[in-house]
Design an enzyme around this catalytic site. Structure first.
Site, PDB file in Angstrom:
ATOM      1  N   ASN A  11      42.106  45.602  38.472  1.00  0.00           N
ATOM      2  CA  ASN A  11      42.269  44.146  38.547  1.00  0.00           C
ATOM      3  C   ASN A  11      42.118  43.641  39.974  1.00  0.00           C
ATOM      4  O   ASN A  11      41.443  42.637  40.237  1.00  0.00           O
ATOM      5  CB  ASN A  11      43.655  43.745  38.030  1.00  0.00           C
ATOM      6  CG  ASN A  11      43.768  43.786  36.529  1.00  0.00           C
ATOM      7  OD1 ASN A  11      42.785  43.906  35.809  1.00  0.00           O
ATOM      8  ND2 ASN A  11      44.991  43.700  36.032  1.00  0.00           N
TER       9      ASN A  11
ATOM     10  N   ARG B 190      30.520  40.150  25.180  1.00  0.00           N
ATOM     11  CA  ARG B 190      30.706  41.537  25.622  1.00  0.00           C
ATOM     12  C   ARG B 190      30.743  42.407  24.384  1.00  0.00           C
ATOM     13  O   ARG B 190      31.341  42.043  23.381  1.00  0.00           O
ATOM     14  CB  ARG B 190      32.019  41.725  26.395  1.00  0.00           C
ATOM     15  CG  ARG B 190      32.168  40.879  27.643  1.00  0.00           C
ATOM     16  CD  ARG B 190      33.437  41.257  28.404  1.00  0.00           C
ATOM     17  NE  ARG B 190      33.825  40.235  29.360  1.00  0.00           N
ATOM     18  CZ  ARG B 190      33.349  40.119  30.593  1.00  0.00           C
ATOM     19  NH1 ARG B 190      32.440  40.988  31.002  1.00  0.00           N
ATOM     20  NH2 ARG B 190      33.770  39.167  31.398  1.00  0.00           N
TER      21      ARG B 190
ATOM     22  N   ARG C 148      30.323  38.370  33.333  1.00  0.00           N
ATOM     23  CA  ARG C 148      30.564  39.029  34.611  1.00  0.00           C
ATOM     24  C   ARG C 148      30.837  40.524  34.458  1.00  0.00           C
ATOM     25  O   ARG C 148      31.669  40.945  33.666  1.00  0.00           O
ATOM     26  CB  ARG C 148      31.737  38.362  35.329  1.00  0.00           C
ATOM     27  CG  ARG C 148      32.047  38.948  36.691  1.00  0.00           C
ATOM     28  CD  ARG C 148      33.152  38.179  37.354  1.00  0.00           C
ATOM     29  NE  ARG C 148      32.691  36.872  37.794  1.00  0.00           N
ATOM     30  CZ  ARG C 148      33.491  35.826  37.907  1.00  0.00           C
ATOM     31  NH1 ARG C 148      34.757  35.918  37.566  1.00  0.00           N
ATOM     32  NH2 ARG C 148      33.022  34.676  38.339  1.00  0.00           N
TER      33      ARG C 148
ATOM     34  N   HIS D  88      30.527  31.349  25.647  1.00  0.00           N
ATOM     35  CA  HIS D  88      31.719  32.181  25.557  1.00  0.00           C
ATOM     36  C   HIS D  88      32.334  32.136  24.166  1.00  0.00           C
ATOM     37  O   HIS D  88      33.271  32.875  23.872  1.00  0.00           O
ATOM     38  CB  HIS D  88      32.737  31.709  26.611  1.00  0.00           C
ATOM     39  CG  HIS D  88      33.912  32.609  26.797  1.00  0.00           C
ATOM     40  ND1 HIS D  88      35.193  32.246  26.449  1.00  0.00           N
ATOM     41  CD2 HIS D  88      34.000  33.863  27.294  1.00  0.00           C
ATOM     42  CE1 HIS D  88      36.027  33.232  26.727  1.00  0.00           C
ATOM     43  NE2 HIS D  88      35.337  34.235  27.242  1.00  0.00           N
TER      44      HIS D  88
ATOM     45  N   TYR E  14      43.121  44.800  22.425  1.00  0.00           N
ATOM     46  CA  TYR E  14      43.184  43.375  22.748  1.00  0.00           C
ATOM     47  C   TYR E  14      43.811  42.650  21.564  1.00  0.00           C
ATOM     48  O   TYR E  14      43.382  42.837  20.425  1.00  0.00           O
ATOM     49  CB  TYR E  14      41.791  42.794  22.980  1.00  0.00           C
ATOM     50  CG  TYR E  14      41.229  42.961  24.368  1.00  0.00           C
ATOM     51  CD1 TYR E  14      41.500  44.086  25.132  1.00  0.00           C
ATOM     52  CD2 TYR E  14      40.404  41.985  24.920  1.00  0.00           C
ATOM     53  CE1 TYR E  14      40.970  44.235  26.391  1.00  0.00           C
ATOM     54  CE2 TYR E  14      39.861  42.134  26.187  1.00  0.00           C
ATOM     55  CZ  TYR E  14      40.148  43.265  26.922  1.00  0.00           C
ATOM     56  OH  TYR E  14      39.615  43.406  28.174  1.00  0.00           O
TER      57      TYR E  14
ATOM     58  N   ARG F 170      49.124  34.671  29.709  1.00  0.00           N
ATOM     59  CA  ARG F 170      49.082  36.061  30.176  1.00  0.00           C
ATOM     60  C   ARG F 170      48.867  36.136  31.682  1.00  0.00           C
ATOM     61  O   ARG F 170      49.502  36.920  32.369  1.00  0.00           O
ATOM     62  CB  ARG F 170      47.969  36.836  29.470  1.00  0.00           C
ATOM     63  CG  ARG F 170      47.780  38.258  30.011  1.00  0.00           C
ATOM     64  CD  ARG F 170      46.804  39.044  29.167  1.00  0.00           C
ATOM     65  NE  ARG F 170      45.513  38.416  29.058  1.00  0.00           N
ATOM     66  CZ  ARG F 170      44.491  38.630  29.897  1.00  0.00           C
ATOM     67  NH1 ARG F 170      44.649  39.452  30.909  1.00  0.00           N
ATOM     68  NH2 ARG F 170      43.332  38.035  29.725  1.00  0.00           N
TER      69      ARG F 170
ATOM     70  N   HIS G 108      45.321  38.263  24.343  1.00  0.00           N
ATOM     71  CA  HIS G 108      44.015  37.647  24.616  1.00  0.00           C
ATOM     72  C   HIS G 108      43.748  36.413  23.766  1.00  0.00           C
ATOM     73  O   HIS G 108      42.799  35.674  24.031  1.00  0.00           O
ATOM     74  CB  HIS G 108      42.918  38.699  24.373  1.00  0.00           C
ATOM     75  CG  HIS G 108      41.574  38.320  24.883  1.00  0.00           C
ATOM     76  ND1 HIS G 108      40.521  37.988  24.053  1.00  0.00           N
ATOM     77  CD2 HIS G 108      41.092  38.211  26.140  1.00  0.00           C
ATOM     78  CE1 HIS G 108      39.457  37.711  24.771  1.00  0.00           C
ATOM     79  NE2 HIS G 108      39.770  37.832  26.045  1.00  0.00           N
TER      80      HIS G 108
END
Length: 738
Positions: A83, A420, A450, A480, A513, A609, A637
């Site tokens: 992170n 993703r 990204r 997205h 997730y 979060r 998430h």
């Protein structure tokens, strides 16, 4: 029981294009300043970047917690390191770039950019020092007590040293490339995130000392097992490892024959790795992005990590050649880069991990089915199915939905967004199978996701080669939203089946997730999703929606309208409440609306979060707002938005966080739930998330987070994730469903 879909207010169903940026206008009414005596110096927003560091500090608290399984603590150490790398590569790098170009402006809380950078670096230094201390003082000794050690060369027997030396010569030595630094050899390029050795050698004939750089190859495992793979996965034998960089260090004489090894030190560089692609000027987005990915490798350094016993002269050389400032140098004890601890975190020691969890198939996907695999289309025709991953299995729901669509001869078309996904994605395989079977298949691949750009370029080309229509969305916007649309011929009609989710179509991350997803054959949702796909693949700027809120046009305006309605409801003395669960909340317009709601007496619960720029509990401003954060086994998430709506609650799920990029520069979609059971279950679950009896972090008005995980007697509070594991198991066996 399926009820009539609750309609959003009329003004949300037809937001004209002229109102795209209307939500940037300062809302009517003013907010009171935060008084200086309160210590906030008239700031109503917390700093975005510092809030992110506070989030990573919460991850570190999990690594520090002796009550958690040991290898899970190791995993949190690795997550923290990863992170922080991304934070420097993107956020710190971006701030430095804006300062250097003169484009930096004060943060939303009024902080000067240079002061902000100084504060971030100071805080990051404290966190990295604490991170290293957790490993050396707590985790490493606890690992050793279970026979798991990262050992030094001198602690090995002569036989073990001989075996490792032979392995080094055969498997590592040929890969290494020492790079000298002298008048004929300029200082070499140091790749971002690579671990390196700074080596000083001496010519025995002249006595002259020389410098060389040696990169630790990232194509070889960072930790080398000494006792063999079987021992590493046995609770009855030791599992010893040696770090690859230490193995290289003891064999330096093989790389510099005829020279004396004077000293060596480890170091690591972090570079600016954010991408900038001017889409308006790019004739071919794939080619432009590939060029930018190549340029990314050569971004300027933003952090230098060195071992704390480094020779000051060597450090001066590194800082001078790399062009880093003193406050960008992080002196840390070895080993550097604790991402490598992921090898240990992955050991198959069941007693040192969380209990194994396997998601269950939703009861509604098995109802009245005798076949081995449920007929997803038949199940969805009976009712909407709300999925909650990873408690509900992804493979037997979303993945099965797309795989059955690919194989079903009645399916005419499949449309899919991919942000993703994994390298061996069954979702991609299903789309390829469908295209090869002659179905119309559209894949909207977001190649600008990204750090997944290269993988997505690869999948885009693979899909194109199979005959899938691949598009990259709308110029200037990332796509997205998480959408699937299947068109199926049933009799003389076409029926649309949709999946709208809060998470990516990634089978691996779906195992850890936490996300919601809706499977539905509702006509209005199908029409909305069709319009959105047409807008993404063609030209449909004036599309309007019934059950969806779509960014960048109507997510912010839609949510603001709902919050304003709650304010009016509170003023009228009827039920008024707002619950928001997101990854991050930064958007000033949304936060200010929540402040106004608080002042009107609306109870506001925020579950976040990561980043939170909202200050809760400030008298006269936000005393009716509480903010909770839950971190744990699964990564929270999902995005959920609940409005009491005078006793007729509205619940939205979707892909949008409350950040400028999501609301202004991305295509996001939220869908309203219509099934009363689903609405009640989501509301009940969110109530549990914010309950004082649930373990969580509480945000204070001063921006500090306090962990609440034990009661006054020292007993652990309820873990909502473990409760959900048990609840889903019980629901499945009792015939109920979430």
């Amino acid at each position: 029981m399926t009820t009539t879909p609750k309609q959003p207010p009329a003004q949300l169903r037809d937001v004209p294009s002229s109102k795209v940026n209307e939500d940037r206008i300062e809302p009517a009414g003013s907010l009171p300043d935060l008084h200086p005596e309160g210590g906030f110096e008239n700031e109503r927003f917390l700093d975005r970047e510092l809030s992110w560091l506070h989030f990573n500090a919460r991850v570190l608290e999990l690594a520090e917690d002796p009550d958690l399984p040991l290898l899970e603590r190791v995993n949190f150490l690795s997550i923290f390191a990863s992170n922080l790398d991304e934070f420097f590569m993107v956020r710190v790098a971006g701030l430095k770039r804006r300062i250097a170009t003169g484009l930096a402006v004060p943060a939303a809380n009024g902080m000067n950019p240079i002061d902000q950078l100084e504060l971030l670096l100071t805080s990051a230094h404290e966190l990295q020092t604490r991170h290293a201390k957790v490993y050396s003082d707590s985790v490493a000794p606890d690992l050793a007590s279970h026979g798991i050690r990262i050992t030094g060369w001198d602690d090995l027997s002569a036989a073990e040293q001989k075996t490792l030396s032979e392995w080094f010569v055969a498997q590592v030595f040929p890969v290494l490339t020492p790079l000298a630094v002298d008048p004929a050899h300029p200082f070499p390029y140091i790749s971002g995130l690579s671990l390196n050795l700074a080596v000083v050698v001496r010519n025995p004939l002249t006595g002259k000392e020389l410098f060389a750089r040696l990169k630790v190859p990232d194509t070889i495992s960072r930790l080398i097992s000494i006792d063999g793979p079987r021992a590493a996965h046995s609770s009855h034998r030791s599992a010893r490892f040696i770090a690859l960089e230490d193995l290289i260090a003891v064999h330096l004489e093989l790389l510099f024959p005829g020279m004396e090894i004077v000293e060596h030190h480890f170091f690591r560089v972090t570079r600016n790795e954010d991408l900038e692609v001017e889409e308006d000027d790019a004739e071919n987005l794939l080619q432009a992005l590939e060029k930018e990915l190549l340029r990314r490798r050569f971004g300027p350094p933003v952090r230098l990590e060195v071992v704390d016993d480094i020779n000051p002269q060597i450090m001066d050389l590194l800082t001078r050649e790399l062009g880093v400032e003193e406050d960008e140098v992080f002196k840390l004890p070895a080993p550097l880069d604790l991402r490598g601890m992921g090898v240990i975190a992955g050991l198959d020691r069941t007693e040192l991990h969380y209990p194994k969890h396997v998601g269950h198939t939703s009861r509604f996907l098995n109802e009245s089915e005798t076949a081995k695999a449920a007929n997803v289309f038949a199940a969805v025709r009976r009712r909407d199915i709300l999925l909650h991953h990873p408690y509900d299995s992804f493979s037997t729901s979303v993945q099965a939905f797309l795989e059955q669509a690919a194989a079903d001869p009645k399916v005419m078309a499949i449309k899919q967004t991919l942000y993703r996904t994994s390298g061996d994605s069954p979702i991609v395989d299903a789309l390829i199978d469908a295209a090869e079977a002659g179905k119309q298949v559209l894949a909207l691949v977001e190649i600008k996701a990204r750090f997944d750009e290269q993988a997505n370029i690869t999948w885009a080309r693979k899909l194109e080669q199979a005959g899938v229509h691949v598009v990259y969305g709308i110029v200037g916007l990332k796509t997205h939203s998480k959408l699937s649309l299947v068109v199926r011929r049933e009799g003389d009609k076409l029926r649309r089946y949709c999946h709208i989710g809060t998470g990516n179509y990634h089978p691996r991350t779906a195992r850890y997730y936490e996300d919601f997803g809706l499977l539905t054959s509702d006509d209005e949702v199908g029409e909305d999703v069709s319009k959105l796909f047409n807008q993404l693949s063609g030209y449909a700027p004036r599309s309007t929606y019934n059950r969806l809120l779509v960014a960048p046009r109507s997510v912010r305006t839609g949510l603001l309208a709902h919050i304003e309605q709650e304010i009016r409801n509170a003023q009228a003395g009827v039920d008024a409440k707002v619950v928001i669960k997101v990854n991050s909340i930064v958007d000033e317009a949304i936060i200010d609306a929540l402040y106004r709601a608080s002042q009107a007496g609306v109870k506001v619960d925020v579950i976040v979060r990561g980043i939170c720029a909202l200050r809760p509990g400030v008298p006269g401003l936000s005393e009716n707002i509480q903010v909770r954060s839950i971190l744990g086994r699964f990564l929270e998430h999902s995005r959920v938005f609940i409005f009491a709506n005078a006793g007729d609650p509205l619940v939205y799920i979707g892909s949008a966080d409350m950040m400028h990029r999501n609301l202004d520069r991305r295509v996001e979609a939220l869908v309203s739930l219509s099934n009363e059971e689903d609405i009640a279950d989501v509301i009940s679950l969110m109530d549990r998330y914010v309950d004082d009896g649930t373990a969580s972090w509480h945000l204070n008005a001063d921006g500090q987070w306090d962990r609440h995980y034990k009661d006054e007697e020292g007993n652990p509070l309820s873990d909502v994730q473990f409760w959900l594991i048990q609840d889903h198991f019980q629901r499945r066996n009792s015939g109920r469903n979430s």
